[in-house]
Write a protein that holds these residues in place. Structure first.
Motif, short mmCIF file in Angstrom:
data_model
loop_
_atom_site.label_atom_id
_atom_site.label_comp_id
_atom_site.label_asym_id
_atom_site.label_seq_id
_atom_site.Cartn_x
_atom_site.Cartn_y
_atom_site.Cartn_z
N GLN A 10 0.82 -1.21 0.00
CA GLN A 10 0.00 0.00 0.00
C GLN A 10 0.85 1.25 0.00
O GLN A 10 0.67 2.17 -0.80
N GLN A 14 1.21 4.08 -2.95
CA GLN A 14 0.74 5.45 -2.69
C GLN A 14 1.87 6.46 -2.91
O GLN A 14 1.66 7.51 -3.52
N PRO A 70 -6.26 -5.98 -3.88
CA PRO A 70 -6.48 -5.12 -5.05
C PRO A 70 -6.85 -3.67 -4.81
O PRO A 70 -6.72 -2.86 -5.72
N LYS A 71 -7.33 -3.30 -3.62
CA LYS A 71 -7.92 -1.96 -3.49
C LYS A 71 -6.98 -0.82 -3.87
O LYS A 71 -7.36 0.10 -4.59
N GLN A 75 -7.07 1.90 -7.14
CA GLN A 75 -7.20 3.32 -6.88
C GLN A 75 -6.06 4.10 -7.53
O GLN A 75 -6.27 5.12 -8.17
N LYS A 97 -5.74 -11.46 -4.10
CA LYS A 97 -6.98 -11.09 -3.45
C LYS A 97 -6.83 -10.86 -1.97
O LYS A 97 -7.51 -10.04 -1.37
N GLN A 221 -4.53 19.31 9.71
CA GLN A 221 -4.96 17.92 9.84
C GLN A 221 -4.17 17.12 8.82
O GLN A 221 -4.55 17.04 7.66
N PHE A 224 -2.11 11.04 5.23
CA PHE A 224 -1.02 10.31 4.60
C PHE A 224 -0.69 10.90 3.25
O PHE A 224 0.46 10.85 2.79
N MET B 1 -10.08 -8.96 -3.39
CA MET B 1 -10.99 -8.78 -2.24
C MET B 1 -11.40 -10.16 -1.76
O MET B 1 -11.57 -11.08 -2.55
N THR B 2 -11.56 -10.28 -0.49
CA THR B 2 -11.89 -11.59 0.04
C THR B 2 -13.34 -11.63 0.50
O THR B 2 -13.99 -10.61 0.65
N SER B 272 -12.61 -1.82 7.09
CA SER B 272 -11.37 -1.49 6.40
C SER B 272 -11.00 -2.55 5.38
O SER B 272 -10.22 -2.30 4.46
N ALA B 273 -11.56 -3.75 5.54
CA ALA B 273 -11.29 -4.79 4.55
C ALA B 273 -12.19 -4.60 3.34
O ALA B 273 -11.85 -4.97 2.23
N ARG B 274 -13.38 -4.01 3.57
CA ARG B 274 -14.32 -3.86 2.46
C ARG B 274 -14.13 -2.56 1.70
O ARG B 274 -14.22 -2.52 0.47
N PHE B 275 -13.90 -1.47 2.43
CA PHE B 275 -13.85 -0.15 1.80
C PHE B 275 -12.43 0.39 1.76
O PHE B 275 -11.56 -0.07 2.48
N GLU B 276 -12.23 1.43 0.94
CA GLU B 276 -10.88 1.95 0.80
C GLU B 276 -10.53 2.91 1.93
O GLU B 276 -11.40 3.40 2.65
N GLY B 277 -9.23 3.17 2.04
CA GLY B 277 -8.77 4.08 3.08
C GLY B 277 -7.29 4.32 2.89
O GLY B 277 -6.67 3.67 2.05
N SER B 278 -6.72 5.24 3.68
CA SER B 278 -5.29 5.53 3.48
C SER B 278 -4.42 4.55 4.24
O SER B 278 -3.22 4.47 3.97
N LEU B 279 -4.98 3.81 5.18
CA LEU B 279 -4.20 2.78 5.87
C LEU B 279 -5.12 1.61 6.11
O LEU B 279 -5.85 1.56 7.09
N ASN B 280 -5.09 0.66 5.17
CA ASN B 280 -6.04 -0.44 5.23
C ASN B 280 -5.68 -1.47 6.27
O ASN B 280 -4.52 -1.65 6.63
N ASP B 282 -6.73 -5.51 6.92
CA ASP B 282 -7.47 -6.68 6.51
C ASP B 282 -7.73 -7.55 7.73
O ASP B 282 -7.13 -7.37 8.78
N ASN B 353 -13.92 10.72 8.43
CA ASN B 353 -13.07 11.86 8.18
C ASN B 353 -12.05 12.09 9.30
O ASN B 353 -12.10 13.07 10.03
N VAL B 354 -11.15 11.15 9.42
CA VAL B 354 -10.10 11.27 10.44
C VAL B 354 -8.77 11.04 9.75
O VAL B 354 -8.66 10.15 8.92
#
Lengths: 450, 475
Positions: A10, A14, A70-71, A75, A97, A221, A224, B1-2, B272-280, B282, B353-354
């Motif tokens: 990741q 990024q 994959p996410k 992106q 996966k 704020q 990353f 994705m799992t 966090s496993a399903r949706f995106e974010g800046s620090l995932n 799983d 939003n954090v």
């Protein structure tokens, strides 16, 4: 010569994305404060280095994207394509996966061998697209499972497949107060393995960049994305084209090779730190003026006092006095001894800058003369809207304390055997841990007695 | 994705499960405006083509046709499952995903585990295999059950060990509702301790929940709303206890509010496993980071915030309050106080939003008041998911591997011993084929050993910190 970038995990993906964006922005968006001819030269050199240009299309980054889930890759690919100014090759990525679960052993012993062929095929394709291959630049974090474990494995594969190419690993050092609980184990395993296959390790510490964002960039704020953009800016200030030889008429074609030659004279010493000056929010640039003597003075003190940025520098730290009898007993305590340093100057009047203060022998360890230990690269072409900017890449004791701290914490945890069962599950045994600890204690010792 | 499969066992398990599926649909509906079947949905739902009638093939991309939950509903009585199948969620469940019987387990772990386990083993295994086949990459089984009864406790733990045999590579996360002291089932201590042994040996991670804590949280929210402090300015969907916006009608059943809390716990755990974010983060990272020794896999959870005010502006102070609350006693989902016990590890799963600076600031702020074990002083695992839960702009789930679970286990042991010493009700168990006295003695030994492990760790808490000497290198 071209550099093939391998983005791992990741973090690697990024940051890689921000790096190519920063480089592209610098070349297209800014004027450069120099002649048109100069600008064009710079543009061409940068293109050759980082991008592959098909006829009328946007430039395609010379990169391979690797991740075990994959996410992030999807992106990264889509955001790059949407920018309209550059993109990735649609086929140049590999993902699975299910991620590596922050487990170095999973990345190294399971995912590595399983996907070696697929990943190396992609790398081979990118390498073949280059007229001349200048080497590999891998971007990874140490804390997680894919960047660290799979990254270490891929680096080894690169070394095996391309024995004469340069390999530079860009490593992200995690926050001290934890992003991942087993980050110290993952870091120790990564560093010890990379030391064997890589030519040099260029390190960025999250804590340091975070402070830069807070204090210099005035970001309230911090996300990353902000951190990654600062890192990309610092990388760009090193890897954008420069002239290496005095009075040379062409931009250097071999950035990685030149870097290794100047900074890594001995294979025991591979840890490189990066400093950049000035660093400020873009909207401040119009109101600021810089003088080269001021910038150089600050940069030199940042080197000597191991300051992470241009604020809060300890001016009390001085190099040891010449003529002292024994080196180790008379070294001032917080003084940062260097093996080799590289200063990169960009912008107005770079030809007239006096870098004599960096050639002071007392900055360096005894077994190299300043002629060999210090180098300077310049270009009159300004970088990223900074009228004058300087970067310092240093092989010195910059990273000694962080390294010692990480090894210490990992050792503490290892003594209680906590989490070790998670690694042995995937084939990394206690002896492997001990080997890694031994290797790193050796590196710490070598840097300490400089 | 799992993908993950949910196995809900017993009355409690199925009632909680029902709330989970309702809220999961609500969450995905809020995020997925275009009705496209995407990877996030596929983690818990199949997309089935029902136009041709009967059980159609799975559709992997494109518009949502008919969503089916990746679930297995098991109950030895028909009441609860029938109610689900007649309710608004009936289309979400495949008729072939059910295993029911008529007479129930009589609050007897042995009946659930030995009798029904044996009887339904093949059937359960076959349906699990079917569910797994529908998955591209199956990562985790979530088991939801209670510990105090017969089916959830006995048959639930039977399924757990079956999963370990049939799918050893797939993670097993168990959400267990522990009985309170005033539980109306007299033999609940027996059932719980017998089940604990199975959890010790076969689960990867256990999230213990106590009804008392859920009840307290529900009461707290009622008081806040009714006291007029907030007036009518609470967003209804944001209540962690609310079913608003889901498929269910407004008239809620008594346990629904409490069960919604557990459902929200599971949604936040997997966000966090399903949706995106800046620090995932799983699901495999949860076990990796929070389980330092194989048997110490009990995680105390807390959810904040419990509600959102309709006020849109969220200054950082309120954000910081969210972090403080996560460590307070009344937000924990079991009766425990992690602040005064020893942390082995802690995970913070943030949604919405954090940014990383907010996270770092709060960790720095809260660290001094928490006790971490000597070899894990900075034992924090963090994750940032960009998608907030329904009705909130941000939320936090804290998972702690903390010795504060010890009192819960010790009380359980005490209640068990009170009955066992007098051999009360023992004959109901022993006359079941396959049950012997040794089952009981082994189970209580397993629990005692676990308590002892926590004791040993606690003993290091206030002692001097002695770091082991580093390796010396010959220069």
């Amino acid at each position: 010569m071209s550099i093939v970038t391998v983005q791992l995990g990741q973090c690697g993906n990024q940051i890689g994305h921000e790096l190519f964006s920063a480089v592209c922005r610098d070349v297209h968006g800014t004027h450069g404060l120099c002649s048109k001819k100069e600008n064009e030269s710079y543009h061409d050199a940068c293109k050759e280095r980082f991008f592959c240009q098909e006829e009328s299309e946007v430039p395609v980054a010379r990169a391979v994207l690797v991740d075990m889930e994959p996410k992030v890759i999807s992106q990264t690919l889509s955001v790059a394509a949407r920018s309209g100014s550059w993109k990735y090759d649609d086929r140049s990525h590999f993902c699975q996966k299910q991620g590596s679960g922050n487990n170095w052993a999973n990345g190294y012993s399971v995912h590595g061998p399983r996907h070696k062929e697929a990943i190396m095929n992609l790398v081979q394709k990118e390498a073949e697209k280059c007229d001349r291959l200048g080497g590999f630049f891998t971007i990874m974090s140490m804390a997680g499972g894919t960047g660290s474990g799979l990254g270490a494995f891929v680096t080894q594969c690169l070394r095996d497949a391309f024995p004469t190419s340069f390999i530079l690993n860009h490593i992200i050092w995690p926050y001290g107060t934890g992003e991942v609980i087993v980050q110290n184990y993952n870091s120790v395993l990564t560093l010890s393995h990379l030391y064997q296959s890589s030519d040099a390790l260029l390190v960025h510490e999250n804590d340091v960049i975070h402070k830069i964002c807070a204090q210099l960039m005035n970001i309230k704020q911090i996300s990353f994305r902000d951190v990654n953009q600062v890192i990309a800016h610092q990388l760009g200030s090193v890897f954008q084209p420069t002239y290496t030889a005095e009075g040379g008429s062409d931009y250097s074609r071999n950035p990685l090779g030149d870097l290794m030659e100047t900074l890594v004279p001995h294979p025991e010493f591979k840890m490189l730190g990066l400093r950049n000056i000035p660093q400020m929010p873009e909207n401040f640039l119009a109101y600021s003026t810089f003088s080269w003597p001021g910038l150089i003075k600050h940069l030199r003190q940042m080197l000597i006092a191991n300051a992470k940025m241009e604020e809060g520098i300890d001016w009390q730290v001085r190099p040891p006095q010449p003529g002292s009898s024994s080196r180790s007993t008379t070294k001032p305590p917080r003084f940062n001894t260097s093996i080799a340093n590289l200063v990169i100057l960009r912008g107005k009047d770079t030809h007239s800058v006096d870098l004599g203060s960096f050639r002071d022998p007392s900055l360096y360890t005894s077994w190299l003369t300043p002629q060999d230990a210090f180098n300077a690269w310049r270009t009159p072409r300004a970088f990223n809207k900074y009228e004058k900017s300087a970067a310092l890449v240093s092989n010195s004791q910059f990273l000694l304390k962080p390294l010692d701290s990480v090894v210490g914490k990992a050792w503490n945890m290892f003594a209680s055997k906590a989490y070790v069962h998670q690694y042995t599950k995937f084939g990394i045994e206690e002896e492997d841990f001990l080997d890694s600890f031994t290797a790193l204690e050796q590196v710490i010792s070598s840097y300490t007695i400089l | 994705m799992t993908q993950s499969v949910v196995v809900q066992v017993g009355q409690c398990g199925n009632q909680v499960g029902c709330r989970f599926w309702d809220l999961a649909l609500r969450e995905h509906a809020a995020v997925n405006k275009k009705g496209i079947y995407d990877e996030a949905l596929s983690s818990f739902f199949r997309n089935v083509d029902t136009r041709s009638g009967g059980d159609g093939a799975d559709i992997y991309k494109g518009k949502i046709c008919s969503l089916k939950a990746r679930a297995l509903l098991i109950d030895m009585e028909e009441g609860v499952v029938n109610e689900i199948l007649q309710g608004p969620l009936r289309d979400v469940f495949d008729s072939k995903q059910l295993i029911t019987d008529v007479s129930g387990s009589g609050n007897n772990w042995a009946v659930g585990h030995k009798v029904y386990g044996c009887q339904y083993r093949e059937s359960i295994a076959e349906k699990l295999r079917k569910a797994a086949e529908h998955c591209d990459c199956l990562q985790c089984f979530f088991i939801i059950h209670s510990m105090g009864g017969g089916t959830g406790s006995g048959l639930g733990t039977f399924v757990l060990s079956l999963l370990e045999d049939e799918f050893p590579e797939v993670y097993r996360f168990v959400t267990s509702v522990y009985p309170s002291g005033e539980d109306d089932v007299i033999t609940s201590p027996y059932n719980s301790v017998l089940a604990m042994k199975e959890l010790n040996e076969h689960a990867d991670c256990v999230l213990p929940i106590e009804n008392e804590s859920l009840f307290d949280i529900v009461n707290k929210i009622h008081q806040m709303i009714n006291s007029g402090k907030l007036g009518s300015t609470v967003k209804p969907k944001s209540l962690v206890t609310s079913s608003a916006g889901g498929a269910k009608a407004v008239q809620e059943k008594p346990f629904d509010a409490m069960n919604n809390i557990i459902a929200n716990l599971l949604l936040n755990l997997t966000s966090s496993a399903r949706f995106e974010g800046s620090l995932n983060m799983d699901l495999n990272e949860i076990s990796m980071n929070l389980v330092p020794f194989p048997r110490l896999h009990y995680l105390v959870s807390s959810l904040t915030p419990l509600y959102t005010l309709a006020d849109v502006n969220v200054p950082p102070r309120r954000l910081d309050q969210m972090f403080s609350d996560a460590f307070s006693r009344d937000h924990q989902l079991i009766q425990a106080d992690p602040k005064h016990s020893l942390y082995l590890a802690c995970a913070l799963l943030v949604r919405g939003n954090v940014q990383v600076s907010d996270l770092r600031r709060n960790i720095e702020r809260l660290k001094p008041s928490l006790h971490f074990i000597s070899w894990n002083q900075e034992g924090w695992k963090t994750s940032l998911c960009s998608v907030p839960p329904v009705g909130h702009s941000h939320s936090l789930l804290a998972l702690a591997n903390n010795t504060c679970v010890k009192p819960t286990f010790m009380e359980l042991k005490d209640r068990f011993m009170k009955l066992y010493k007098k051999k009360a009700h023992l004959h109901h168990y022993l006359h079941i084929e396959g049950m012997e006295q040794s089952c009981f003695s082994e189970a209580i030994a397993s629990l005692s050993d676990l308590i002892e492990e926590y004791n040993e760790l606690d003993a290091t808490k206030d002692g001097p910190r002695i770091d082991p000497p580093r390796l010396k290198i010959a220069v």
